[in-house]
Design a protein around this motif. Structure first.
Motif, short mmCIF file in Angstrom:
data_model
loop_
_atom_site.label_atom_id
_atom_site.label_comp_id
_atom_site.label_asym_id
_atom_site.label_seq_id
_atom_site.Cartn_x
_atom_site.Cartn_y
_atom_site.Cartn_z
N GLU A 192 0.80 -1.17 -0.05
CA GLU A 192 0.04 0.07 -0.05
C GLU A 192 0.84 1.26 -0.06
O GLU A 192 0.43 2.35 -0.30
CB GLU A 192 -1.19 -0.07 1.26
N ASN A 193 2.17 1.09 0.35
CA ASN A 193 3.04 2.37 0.47
C ASN A 193 3.58 2.63 -0.80
O ASN A 193 4.29 3.65 -1.18
CB ASN A 193 3.97 2.18 1.45
N GLY A 194 3.72 1.37 -1.69
CA GLY A 194 4.72 1.75 -2.87
C GLY A 194 5.09 0.46 -3.47
O GLY A 194 4.69 -0.55 -3.26
N ILE A 195 6.25 0.51 -4.26
CA ILE A 195 6.86 -0.15 -5.06
C ILE A 195 7.98 -0.96 -4.03
O ILE A 195 8.38 -0.32 -3.31
CB ILE A 195 7.64 0.27 -6.29
N ALA A 232 10.53 7.60 -0.43
CA ALA A 232 11.51 6.43 -0.33
C ALA A 232 10.64 5.16 -0.28
O ALA A 232 10.93 4.10 -1.08
CB ALA A 232 12.34 6.35 1.05
N ASP A 233 9.61 5.11 0.34
CA ASP A 233 8.59 4.01 0.17
C ASP A 233 7.88 3.85 -1.07
O ASP A 233 8.00 2.67 -1.69
CB ASP A 233 7.47 3.94 1.25
N LEU A 234 7.46 4.75 -1.48
CA LEU A 234 6.90 4.93 -2.83
C LEU A 234 7.88 4.61 -4.03
O LEU A 234 7.60 3.54 -4.94
CB LEU A 234 6.40 6.24 -3.17
N ILE A 235 8.88 5.00 -4.00
CA ILE A 235 9.90 4.77 -5.00
C ILE A 235 10.42 3.33 -4.82
O ILE A 235 10.67 2.60 -5.90
CB ILE A 235 11.15 5.76 -4.98
N GLY A 236 10.47 2.75 -3.60
CA GLY A 236 10.83 1.43 -3.36
C GLY A 236 12.19 1.02 -3.31
O GLY A 236 12.76 -0.30 -3.69
N TYR A 237 13.10 1.92 -2.99
CA TYR A 237 14.42 1.65 -2.69
C TYR A 237 14.58 0.37 -1.87
O TYR A 237 14.26 0.57 -0.77
CB TYR A 237 15.24 2.91 -2.20
N PRO A 238 15.53 -0.25 -1.96
CA PRO A 238 15.35 -1.77 -0.90
C PRO A 238 15.90 -1.51 0.50
O PRO A 238 15.52 -1.81 1.36
CB PRO A 238 16.08 -2.94 -2.04
N VAL A 239 16.74 -0.58 0.48
CA VAL A 239 17.16 -0.26 1.85
C VAL A 239 17.37 1.24 1.92
O VAL A 239 17.61 2.06 1.12
CB VAL A 239 18.92 -0.66 1.99
N ARG A 240 16.93 1.62 3.39
CA ARG A 240 17.03 3.17 3.66
C ARG A 240 17.81 3.20 4.84
O ARG A 240 17.57 2.45 5.95
CB ARG A 240 15.34 3.34 3.98
#
Length: 575
Positions: free
Chosen positions: A461-464, A521-529
RNA sequence: CGGGGUGUGGCGCAGCUUGGCAGCGCGCUUGGUUUGGGACCAAGAGGCCGGGGGUUCAAAUCCCCCCACCCCGACCA
């Protein structure tokens, strides 16, 4: 890369143009913008994903012995005429003329062009086998582009063509591609199935499709609950699930069914089950009128019908056409006496043979027949397998029940044989000096479609939720407060360190509040934050959060680099 | 291609039925206050209401034509 120097226009709201989840998320994540129907701009982040997919494909193609080249987008009409496809391809081909009014097209595919190359350059069996591929734009003026990148009119495809001297060589090439494709989609972090498919218009014999499993997929596939059989529903052969009932033929009876037209309505009106109803549908097969009979609860498999008839085109007849031909309103057609009304070929599904005392349209308004029986009341020209496989049909390999799922076709491999080499005269001399046509295969992967399929399969629900192998950047560094110079300095250091250690990282240096950056960051879906907050400054602790699992780990700065290096390295190879 | 729908600041929408100053939310600019999950206050900028024609004193609104886009069905990576 710094976010402030990039163009990453994320959206809070879902654009009205997008209905499909992958389309919505790619737009919202600032990766994609529409230019015209089925034609898109890939923004910097989207382009990076495409490049990562390309790179995986490239590596696996090269590993399998493929050699990359680049064929032109603009192709002369002559060569398409020579292969006989200039007219066949129809409206799907973008056509254009140069200043001398010579005809060209934007390549929808490249069999012609590459076969032309090979016929000029390859003369001996000694030069084979050859596996040549390119990654390039394709142009198909789809009747209905849709779902964003899923079905565009311009899209990026990897197409490889194999050239062998004989069938066993083709088999080897085909197997290499089959295996390479499996590795590619695994490395892309996708859950997929390989299914048998119908060769369709491209021609050739064996063909497999690579389907990414997703409920939004356009294709339907069946697979066996026990063995490894899996096929496109268009391809899967169907056994009749009826058994010849021994019932006596009852006398044909005309009944009034005013205003009752569909199978559902007839069943309800007469109080019978849909499976005792004979469904009669009309098609034009290369402009010949055809009636197709299936059991009331079945769907006609148009591919099978097309194949049975040996037709190149099969189109459902319009209501107006049916009325014109048979002088009866739609919904009241049935096989008894049909041929007397208009010349029509009747083909029927195997199950129709077992239908005793069926219900069928009476070929007059507001009437149906009861107790219609094949042999007594009507004849068919051909019986065949004409229905679409359904959940519960039996596996043609082992007899166990089949399951039904939806999939997105991201790749297909074909054994073409000599179709193009013969048409274009691509021949070689064998050891005995005999001239033989080259045996070809073709193998496609929809690169941009794979990107869409990945989003379709991996989101919340937050993104990719990109797999590391496809993510535009593997990691994002976020300082909580852009005004805290110690945090900023710390974040800078982490960012530089990650870069120095070969980690594909982006630094969110925008003067925004933390919440905005988290959402993006959630929307774009970077694997690590990686978050740099107060504890970073006071205790040297960085917060590491995995997008996929939500797991949060605190590490000291130096340790964090190693931790990420190790973990990302594992994940880069595929998940 | 057939069927259905939508076009109004960058994005999401209201207004149209019953013609009468073009609005709201987000975003953007400036200033201030805020600062670990899409902040708040204030002041601004930004629109040939898809295009053309018509009706009318007056058209986003009514009529005609065209265009674009989206969705559902026949093709394909």
């Amino acid at each position: 890369m710094r976010v402030s120097q990039n163009l990453i226009p994320t959206l809070k709201e879902v654009p009205a143009e997008a209905d499909t989840i992958s389309h919505q998320l790619l737009l919202r994540a600032g990766m994609l913008r529409r230019v015209a129907a089925g034609i898109y701009t890939l923004l910097p982040l989207g382009y990076r994903v495409v490049e990562k997919i390309k790179q995986i494909v490239r590596e696996e193609m090269n590993n399998a012995g493929g050699v990359e080249l680049l064929l032109p987008i603009i192709q002369p009409a002559e060569i398409w005429h020579e292969a006989g496809r200039w007219d066949v391809y129809g409206h799907e081909m973008f056509r254009l003329q140069d200043r001398h009014e010579r005809n060209f097209c934007l390549g929808p595919t490249h069999e012609e062009i590459i076969t032309d190359l090979i016929r000029q350059e390859v003369k001996s069996y000694r030069q084979l086998p050859l596996l040549l591929y390119q990654i390039q734009n394709k142009y198909r003026d789809e009747r209905r582009p849709r779902f964003g990148l899923m079905r565009g009119r311009e899209f990026i495809m990897k197409d490889l063509y194999s050239f062998d001297r004989d069938e066993s060589g083709l088999e080897t090439s085909y197997q290499k591609m089959y295996n390479a494709y499996s590795r590619i989609f695994s490395r892309c972090g996708l859950s997929f199935r390989i299914v048998e498919a119908d060769p369709g218009a491209i021609g050739g014999s064996d063909t497999h499709e690579f389907m990414v499993l997703a409920d939004t997929g356009e294709a339907e596939i069946v697979f066996c609950s026990v063995c490894d059989y899996a096929a496109n529903v268009e391809k899967a052969p169907c056994q009749p699930r009826t058994s010849p009932s021994a019932g006596e033929f009852k006398p044909l009876k005309l009944v009034s069914t005013p205003g009752v037209r569909t199978v559902q309505e007839v069943a309800a009106f007469l109080g019978v089950e849909p499976q005792v109803i004979l469904k009669t549908l009309f098609y034009y097969a290369d402009s010949e009128l055809i009636a197709v009979l299936v059991r009331g609860d079945r769907a006609v498999n148009e591919t099978k019908a097309k194949n049975l008839l040996g037709a190149t085109q099969l189109e459902i007849a319009s209501e107006a056409e049916i009325t014109r031909q048979f002088k009866i309103p739609i919904g009241y057609a049935g096989p008894p006496g049909l041929k007397e009304r208009a010349p029509v070929k009747i083909i029927a599904d195997y199950e129709v043979k077992d239908l005793i005392n069926a219900v069928a349209g009476a070929n007059q308004p507001d009437h149906h027949y009861l107790n219609v029986n094949l042999g007594r009341d009507y004849e068919v020209d051909t019986l065949g397998d004409l229905r679409i496989a359904e959940e519960g049909d039996l596996c043609p390999k082992c007899g166990a029940p089949l399951h039904l799922k939806r999939g997105i076709e991201v790749g297909q491999i074909f054994k073409l044989g000599v179709k193009y080499s013969k048409a274009l005269g691509a021949t070689i001399l064998d050891e005995t000096g005999k001239e033989i046509p080259i045996i070809m295969g073709c193998y496609g992967i929809g690169i941009t479609r794979t990107m869409a399929a990945a989003v379709e399969q991996r989101h919340d629900e937050n993104g990719i939720i990109w797999p590391v192998s496809l993510a535009p950047y593997e990691a994002v560094v976020i300082p909580i407060s852009h005004r805290d110079s110690l945090q900023v300095k710390f974040a800078e250091e982490i960012y530089q360190n990650l870069l120095a250690h070969g980690i594909d990282v982006i630094y969110d240096d925008r003067p925004e509040r933390a919440g905005v950056k988290f959402k993006d960051a959630d929307l774009i879906g970077y694997p690590v934050r990686l978050v740099v907050g107060n504890r970073a400054v006071s205790e040297n602790l960085v917060e590491i959060k995995w997008r996929a699992s939500g797991e949060i780990i605190l590490k000291e700065k130096e340790e964090a680099i190693n931790y990420l290096k190790n973990n990302l390295n594992k994940l880069r190879k595929g998940e």
